[in-house]
Design a protein around this motif. Sequence first.
Motif, mmCIF file in Angstrom:
data_model
loop_
_atom_site.group_PDB
_atom_site.id
_atom_site.type_symbol
_atom_site.label_atom_id
_atom_site.label_comp_id
_atom_site.label_asym_id
_atom_site.label_seq_id
_atom_site.Cartn_x
_atom_site.Cartn_y
_atom_site.Cartn_z
ATOM 1 N N PHE A 56 0.847 -1.194 0.000
ATOM 2 C CA PHE A 56 0.000 0.000 0.000
ATOM 3 C C PHE A 56 0.878 1.238 0.000
ATOM 4 O O PHE A 56 2.075 1.179 0.263
ATOM 5 C CB PHE A 56 -0.977 -0.012 1.183
ATOM 6 C CG PHE A 56 -0.359 -0.319 2.512
ATOM 7 C CD1 PHE A 56 0.121 0.692 3.332
ATOM 8 C CD2 PHE A 56 -0.247 -1.628 2.961
ATOM 9 C CE1 PHE A 56 0.686 0.426 4.566
ATOM 10 C CE2 PHE A 56 0.311 -1.918 4.205
ATOM 11 C CZ PHE A 56 0.779 -0.893 5.007
ATOM 12 N N ASP A 57 0.270 2.369 -0.312
ATOM 13 C CA ASP A 57 1.028 3.595 -0.559
ATOM 14 C C ASP A 57 1.344 4.376 0.708
ATOM 15 O O ASP A 57 2.452 4.845 0.907
ATOM 16 C CB ASP A 57 0.254 4.491 -1.534
ATOM 17 C CG ASP A 57 -0.012 3.792 -2.855
ATOM 18 O OD1 ASP A 57 0.964 3.352 -3.486
ATOM 19 O OD2 ASP A 57 -1.189 3.666 -3.229
ATOM 20 N N ARG A 58 0.343 4.502 1.575
ATOM 21 C CA ARG A 58 0.525 5.282 2.801
ATOM 22 C C ARG A 58 -0.236 4.625 3.942
ATOM 23 O O ARG A 58 -1.142 3.835 3.728
ATOM 24 C CB ARG A 58 0.038 6.725 2.610
ATOM 25 C CG ARG A 58 0.855 7.531 1.602
ATOM 26 C CD ARG A 58 0.402 8.989 1.567
ATOM 27 N NE ARG A 58 -0.992 9.128 1.174
ATOM 28 C CZ ARG A 58 -1.404 9.091 -0.090
ATOM 29 N NH1 ARG A 58 -0.542 8.899 -1.076
ATOM 30 N NH2 ARG A 58 -2.689 9.245 -0.359
ATOM 31 N N GLY A 59 0.146 4.993 5.146
ATOM 32 C CA GLY A 59 -0.531 4.494 6.320
ATOM 33 C C GLY A 59 0.260 3.415 7.026
ATOM 34 O O GLY A 59 1.427 3.141 6.700
ATOM 35 N N LYS A 60 -0.381 2.808 8.010
ATOM 36 C CA LYS A 60 0.281 1.797 8.824
ATOM 37 C C LYS A 60 -0.739 0.734 9.226
ATOM 38 O O LYS A 60 -1.899 1.049 9.503
ATOM 39 C CB LYS A 60 0.876 2.447 10.076
ATOM 40 C CG LYS A 60 1.629 1.492 11.000
ATOM 41 C CD LYS A 60 2.162 2.215 12.234
ATOM 42 C CE LYS A 60 3.268 3.194 11.863
ATOM 43 N NZ LYS A 60 3.904 3.788 13.075
ATOM 44 N N ILE A 61 -0.282 -0.511 9.264
ATOM 45 C CA ILE A 61 -1.113 -1.620 9.730
ATOM 46 C C ILE A 61 -0.335 -2.371 10.804
ATOM 47 O O ILE A 61 0.785 -2.843 10.557
ATOM 48 C CB ILE A 61 -1.487 -2.574 8.583
ATOM 49 C CG1 ILE A 61 -2.363 -1.861 7.552
ATOM 50 C CG2 ILE A 61 -2.208 -3.809 9.138
ATOM 51 C CD1 ILE A 61 -2.656 -2.685 6.316
#
Length: 239
Positions: A56-61
């Motif tokens: 994915f491009d951005r963010g956090k999991i």
Amino acid sequence: MPILAIEELTKTYSQNFTAVDQLSLTVEPGDIFGFIGHNGAGKTTTLRSVVGALSFDRGKILIDGFDIQQHPLECKQRLAYLPDNPDLYDYLTGEQYINFIADIFEIETAVRQERVEALSQRLGLMDQLGNLISSYSHGMKQKLTIIAALVHDPKLLVMDEPFVGLDPEATYHVKQLLHAHCAKGNAVFFSTHVLEVAETLCNKIALIDHGKLKRCGTTEEVRGEQTLEEVFLKVVGHE
């Protein structure tokens, strides 16, 4: 600590198409969390990002505190994933396939045997485990993947349309298994089109539309004084 934390997740497939747009939600221990939306709303993209099958491009999991991008092995040791159309090895028997999955997670023989026997009896698949998967119906394959997913007792069970192809009796038993799984402090995060199942099974629900989170909370908070179907049609019923 949440078992699953999604923070500002964004996935863009092209300059003109953002499949998931700054999505944030959390799944706590004990949650059966329903993820609902139209076809193309971003559900499968989100689920595949959560399990590390899609970048994915951005963010956090975060899964049980581990970042899926920085610590993928630790995350995958703690989860199981059932895609909407799983690819199985037709030349293996059901028993061989389950043992293959159990070997990957290094489950002791006695433990796996006890779990497989209990799960397969519950789902009515015990007598078919010695047969080749190529002989299985769609519903039988669905049951097999559920058994294989639960054999290592994952902290997070991620499922994409898990009830498709299951008869009413099997659906009932799967729901009971999910309740029992979460009662131990685990969690389930799944997408579904079957609103009646989500309404009766889930303690939390999120509605997604064109990649954006529209509503999220407990089932009672999302539903209010209406049925889940009425809320869904009001919030994302544009097709």
